[in-house]
Motif scaffolding. Structure first.
Motif, short mmCIF file in Angstrom:
data_model
loop_
_atom_site.label_atom_id
_atom_site.label_comp_id
_atom_site.label_asym_id
_atom_site.label_seq_id
_atom_site.Cartn_x
_atom_site.Cartn_y
_atom_site.Cartn_z
N LEU A 44 74.09 32.03 -36.96
CA LEU A 44 73.67 33.28 -37.58
C LEU A 44 74.76 34.32 -37.43
O LEU A 44 75.41 34.41 -36.40
CB LEU A 44 72.36 33.77 -36.96
CG LEU A 44 71.18 32.82 -37.09
CD1 LEU A 44 69.94 33.43 -36.46
CD2 LEU A 44 70.91 32.48 -38.54
N ASP A 45 74.94 35.12 -38.48
CA ASP A 45 75.95 36.16 -38.46
C ASP A 45 75.40 37.54 -38.75
O ASP A 45 76.07 38.54 -38.58
CB ASP A 45 77.06 35.83 -39.46
CG ASP A 45 76.52 35.65 -40.87
OD1 ASP A 45 75.29 35.58 -41.05
OD2 ASP A 45 77.34 35.57 -41.81
N LYS A 46 74.15 37.58 -39.20
CA LYS A 46 73.53 38.86 -39.53
C LYS A 46 72.18 38.97 -38.84
O LYS A 46 71.37 38.04 -38.89
CB LYS A 46 73.32 38.98 -41.04
CG LYS A 46 74.60 39.00 -41.83
CD LYS A 46 74.33 39.11 -43.30
CE LYS A 46 75.64 39.07 -44.07
NZ LYS A 46 75.39 39.11 -45.51
N PRO A 47 71.90 40.12 -38.23
CA PRO A 47 70.62 40.31 -37.54
C PRO A 47 69.42 40.31 -38.49
O PRO A 47 68.28 40.19 -38.04
CB PRO A 47 70.74 41.66 -36.85
CG PRO A 47 72.12 42.13 -37.07
CD PRO A 47 72.79 41.24 -38.04
N SER A 48 69.67 40.40 -39.78
CA SER A 48 68.56 40.43 -40.74
C SER A 48 68.06 39.03 -41.10
O SER A 48 67.05 38.90 -41.79
CB SER A 48 68.99 41.15 -42.01
OG SER A 48 70.08 40.46 -42.62
N ARG A 49 68.72 37.99 -40.61
CA ARG A 49 68.24 36.62 -40.87
C ARG A 49 66.88 36.45 -40.21
O ARG A 49 66.61 37.01 -39.18
CB ARG A 49 69.22 35.59 -40.32
CG ARG A 49 70.62 35.71 -40.85
CD ARG A 49 70.69 35.31 -42.30
NE ARG A 49 72.10 35.25 -42.70
CZ ARG A 49 72.53 35.50 -43.90
NH1 ARG A 49 71.67 35.83 -44.85
NH2 ARG A 49 73.80 35.42 -44.19
N VAL A 50 66.04 35.63 -40.82
CA VAL A 50 64.67 35.50 -40.33
C VAL A 50 64.45 34.17 -39.60
O VAL A 50 65.14 33.19 -39.85
CB VAL A 50 63.63 35.64 -41.46
CG1 VAL A 50 63.69 37.02 -42.05
CG2 VAL A 50 63.83 34.59 -42.53
N VAL A 51 63.47 34.20 -38.68
CA VAL A 51 63.03 32.99 -37.99
C VAL A 51 61.57 32.74 -38.36
O VAL A 51 60.83 33.67 -38.67
CB VAL A 51 63.19 33.10 -36.46
CG1 VAL A 51 64.63 33.21 -36.08
CG2 VAL A 51 62.40 34.25 -35.90
N HIS A 52 61.19 31.47 -38.33
CA HIS A 52 59.83 31.04 -38.65
C HIS A 52 59.26 30.29 -37.46
O HIS A 52 60.00 29.85 -36.59
CB HIS A 52 59.84 30.12 -39.88
CG HIS A 52 60.42 30.75 -41.10
ND1 HIS A 52 61.77 30.71 -41.38
CD2 HIS A 52 59.85 31.43 -42.11
CE1 HIS A 52 61.99 31.33 -42.52
NE2 HIS A 52 60.85 31.79 -42.97
#
Length: 99
Positions: A44-52
């Motif tokens: 991941l490179d961006k804090p806006s990526r989501v986890v499920h």
């Protein structure tokens, strides 16, 4: 209806792996977090990526590699017992005295 998800920086903060969202975001931006979703691992490179739910997160923090599986997304940053209910550890955390 889409899968429930939350930003990675918010989840790391809620699970108490970071004291602030800013520190969680910095951890992600440094490239220290890997996410395994649907069998595919990405850095991941961006804090806006989501986890499920069910995703696996691996990250380096304080010189230790930690791997966890997301069990819940959480609604807030609660007490430590509530935070521990958000994940299951995948790393061997057996104390040296028990080995």
């Amino acid at each position: 209806m889409s899968d429930p998800s939350v930003r990675i920086d918010i989840w790391l903060w809620r699970a108490r792996f970071a004291k602030t969202r800013s520190l969680a975001a910095a951890l992600v931006e440094r490239g220290a977090v890997r996410l395994t979703h649907a069998g595919r691992q990405t850095r991941l490179d961006k804090p806006s990526r989501v986890v499920h739910l069910g995703d696996e997160i691996t990250f380096a923090l304080d010189g230790r590699v930690t791997a966890v599986r997301v069990e819940a997304l959480g609604e807030r940053r609660g007490p430590p017992m509530e935070a521990r209910a958000l994940y299951v550890s995948l790393t061997d955390e057996t104390p040296d005295s028990e080995r």
